[in-house]
Design a protein around this motif. Structure first.
Motif, PDB file in Angstrom:
ATOM      1  N   ARG A   9       0.865  -1.174   0.000  1.00  0.00           N
ATOM      2  CA  ARG A   9       0.000   0.000   0.000  1.00  0.00           C
ATOM      3  C   ARG A   9       0.903   1.227   0.000  1.00  0.00           C
ATOM      4  NH1 ARG A   9      -3.447   2.920   4.181  1.00  0.00           N
ATOM      5  NH2 ARG A   9      -5.351   3.454   3.042  1.00  0.00           N
ATOM      6  N   ALA A  10       0.674   2.143  -0.945  1.00  0.00           N
ATOM      7  CA  ALA A  10       1.533   3.323  -1.070  1.00  0.00           C
ATOM      8  C   ALA A  10       0.745   4.506  -1.612  1.00  0.00           C
ATOM      9  CB  ALA A  10       2.709   3.024  -1.995  1.00  0.00           C
ATOM     10  N   ALA A  11       1.219   5.715  -1.322  1.00  0.00           N
ATOM     11  CA  ALA A  11       0.567   6.941  -1.798  1.00  0.00           C
ATOM     12  C   ALA A  11       0.995   7.311  -3.210  1.00  0.00           C
ATOM     13  CB  ALA A  11       0.878   8.101  -0.856  1.00  0.00           C
ATOM     14  N   PHE A  12       2.157   6.832  -3.670  1.00  0.00           N
ATOM     15  CA  PHE A  12       2.695   7.172  -4.989  1.00  0.00           C
ATOM     16  C   PHE A  12       2.628   8.676  -5.248  1.00  0.00           C
ATOM     17  CE2 PHE A  12       1.849   2.637  -5.659  1.00  0.00           C
ATOM     18  CZ  PHE A  12       3.076   2.237  -6.152  1.00  0.00           C
ATOM     19  N   ASP A  13       3.049   9.452  -4.250  1.00  0.00           N
ATOM     20  CA  ASP A  13       3.153  10.917  -4.353  1.00  0.00           C
ATOM     21  C   ASP A  13       1.817  11.594  -4.661  1.00  0.00           C
ATOM     22  OD1 ASP A  13       5.930  10.696  -3.879  1.00  0.00           O
ATOM     23  OD2 ASP A  13       6.337  10.466  -6.023  1.00  0.00           O
ATOM     24  N   GLY A  14       0.703  10.959  -4.304  1.00  0.00           N
ATOM     25  CA  GLY A  14      -0.617  11.557  -4.545  1.00  0.00           C
ATOM     26  C   GLY A  14      -1.151  11.329  -5.949  1.00  0.00           C
ATOM     27  N   ALA A  15      -0.566  10.379  -6.676  1.00  0.00           N
ATOM     28  CA  ALA A  15      -0.980  10.115  -8.061  1.00  0.00           C
ATOM     29  C   ALA A  15      -2.457   9.737  -8.144  1.00  0.00           C
ATOM     30  CB  ALA A  15      -0.128   8.991  -8.652  1.00  0.00           C
ATOM     31  N   LEU A  16      -3.101  10.184  -9.219  1.00  0.00           N
ATOM     32  CA  LEU A  16      -4.483   9.807  -9.526  1.00  0.00           C
ATOM     33  C   LEU A  16      -4.576   9.018 -10.824  1.00  0.00           C
ATOM     34  CD1 LEU A  16      -6.329  13.143  -8.661  1.00  0.00           C
ATOM     35  CD2 LEU A  16      -6.169  11.068  -7.260  1.00  0.00           C
ATOM     36  N   ASP A  17      -3.456   8.922 -11.540  1.00  0.00           N
ATOM     37  CA  ASP A  17      -3.448   8.272 -12.843  1.00  0.00           C
ATOM     38  C   ASP A  17      -2.386   7.179 -12.892  1.00  0.00           C
ATOM     39  OD1 ASP A  17      -5.298  10.246 -14.141  1.00  0.00           O
ATOM     40  OD2 ASP A  17      -3.635  11.597 -13.668  1.00  0.00           O
ATOM     41  N   VAL A  18      -2.633   6.205 -13.774  1.00  0.00           N
ATOM     42  CA  VAL A  18      -1.678   5.143 -14.056  1.00  0.00           C
ATOM     43  C   VAL A  18      -1.239   5.295 -15.503  1.00  0.00           C
ATOM     44  CG1 VAL A  18      -1.397   2.642 -14.310  1.00  0.00           C
ATOM     45  CG2 VAL A  18      -2.675   3.540 -12.369  1.00  0.00           C
ATOM     46  N   ASP A  19       0.031   5.036 -15.769  1.00  0.00           N
ATOM     47  CA  ASP A  19       0.542   5.012 -17.135  1.00  0.00           C
ATOM     48  C   ASP A  19       1.286   3.701 -17.315  1.00  0.00           C
ATOM     49  OD1 ASP A  19       1.351   5.599 -19.713  1.00  0.00           O
ATOM     50  OD2 ASP A  19       2.430   7.425 -19.189  1.00  0.00           O
ATOM     51  N   VAL A  20       1.214   3.156 -18.511  1.00  0.00           N
ATOM     52  CA  VAL A  20       1.873   1.903 -18.838  1.00  0.00           C
ATOM     53  C   VAL A  20       2.822   2.170 -19.999  1.00  0.00           C
ATOM     54  CG1 VAL A  20       1.533  -0.465 -19.644  1.00  0.00           C
ATOM     55  CG2 VAL A  20      -0.102   0.538 -18.041  1.00  0.00           C
ATOM     56  N   VAL A  21       4.099   1.810 -19.822  1.00  0.00           N
ATOM     57  CA  VAL A  21       5.082   2.010 -20.882  1.00  0.00           C
ATOM     58  C   VAL A  21       4.615   1.277 -22.148  1.00  0.00           C
ATOM     59  CG1 VAL A  21       6.556   0.047 -20.325  1.00  0.00           C
ATOM     60  CG2 VAL A  21       7.577   2.077 -21.322  1.00  0.00           C
ATOM     61  N   PHE A  22       4.869   1.838 -23.297  1.00  0.00           N
ATOM     62  CA  PHE A  22       4.485   1.331 -24.623  1.00  0.00           C
ATOM     63  C   PHE A  22       3.014   1.573 -24.971  1.00  0.00           C
ATOM     64  CE2 PHE A  22       7.799  -2.011 -23.500  1.00  0.00           C
ATOM     65  CZ  PHE A  22       8.833  -1.339 -24.121  1.00  0.00           C
ATOM     66  N   SER A  23       2.238   2.208 -24.097  1.00  0.00           N
ATOM     67  CA  SER A  23       0.815   2.399 -24.364  1.00  0.00           C
ATOM     68  C   SER A  23       0.484   3.863 -24.613  1.00  0.00           C
ATOM     69  CB  SER A  23      -0.033   1.912 -23.189  1.00  0.00           C
ATOM     70  OG  SER A  23      -1.384   2.322 -23.369  1.00  0.00           O
TER      71      SER A  23
END
Length: 172
Positions: free
Chosen positions: A81-95
């Motif tokens: 479980r992590a905050a990921f700096d407050g991220a709201l979006d996911v990105d996938v390399v090559f997409s």
């Protein structure tokens, strides 16, 4: 190559897609299938991925809870479980598709502005998940992106979906 089926309901997105990559000097050939759901603001709620190569099949599950914390279950079954700096979006390399998520959520396709956003980044084919910051700048000729793997000017349609990402993909 990426193929994605997108269902829109306002800003909410449900997407089912597949990325297919030939072998390169740095990675084996692989296929990655995914299932994405966003909330009503367009922020990622859940991403499930399966990556298949000649050697193995691995799965990843990422979900954002009501406290904006991310639950990540990796291919070993380990959950963190992590905050990921407050991220709201996911990105996938090559997409190219995943670039549309922050563009649509921030309305950048409708205005000339710059944003620098924390993103939950998924590296393929290894399914490594890490926080990164990606910059987006709306310009007359498209949206400039500065990511860990590329610097390019993408062309988007009126809905904020990628039409052309030079060096990566072009919508057909």
């Amino acid at each position: 190559m990426e193929s994605v089926r997108v269902q829109l309901s306002g800003n909410r997105i449900k997407a089912y897609g597949r990325i297919v990559s030939a072998a390169t000097d740095s990675a084996p050939a692989f296929s990655a299938s995914y299932d994405l759901v966003t909330d009503e603001s367009g922020a990622t709620k859940r991403l499930s991925m399966t990556v298949t190569s000649a050697e193995r099949e691995r799965q990843l599950s990422i979900a954002r809870d009501e406290e904006n914390m991310w639950l990540v279950q990796d291919h070993t079954g380990q959950t963190s479980r992590a905050a990921f700096d407050g991220a709201l979006d996911v990105d996938v390399v090559f997409s190219p598709f995943f670039n549309a998520l922050p563009i649509r959520r921030t309305g950048l396709h409708q205005r000339l502005d710059s944003v620098s956003l924390p993103i939950v980044y998924v590296w393929l084919p290894d399914l490594v998940v890490a926080p990164v910051t990606i910059g987006y700048t709306g310009a007359a000729d498209g949206i400039k992106v500065q990511s860990p793997v590329a610097s390019a000017t993408m062309t988007v349609d009126s809905d904020g979906f990628i039409v052309d990402y030079p060096g990566l993909a072009e919508r057909i």
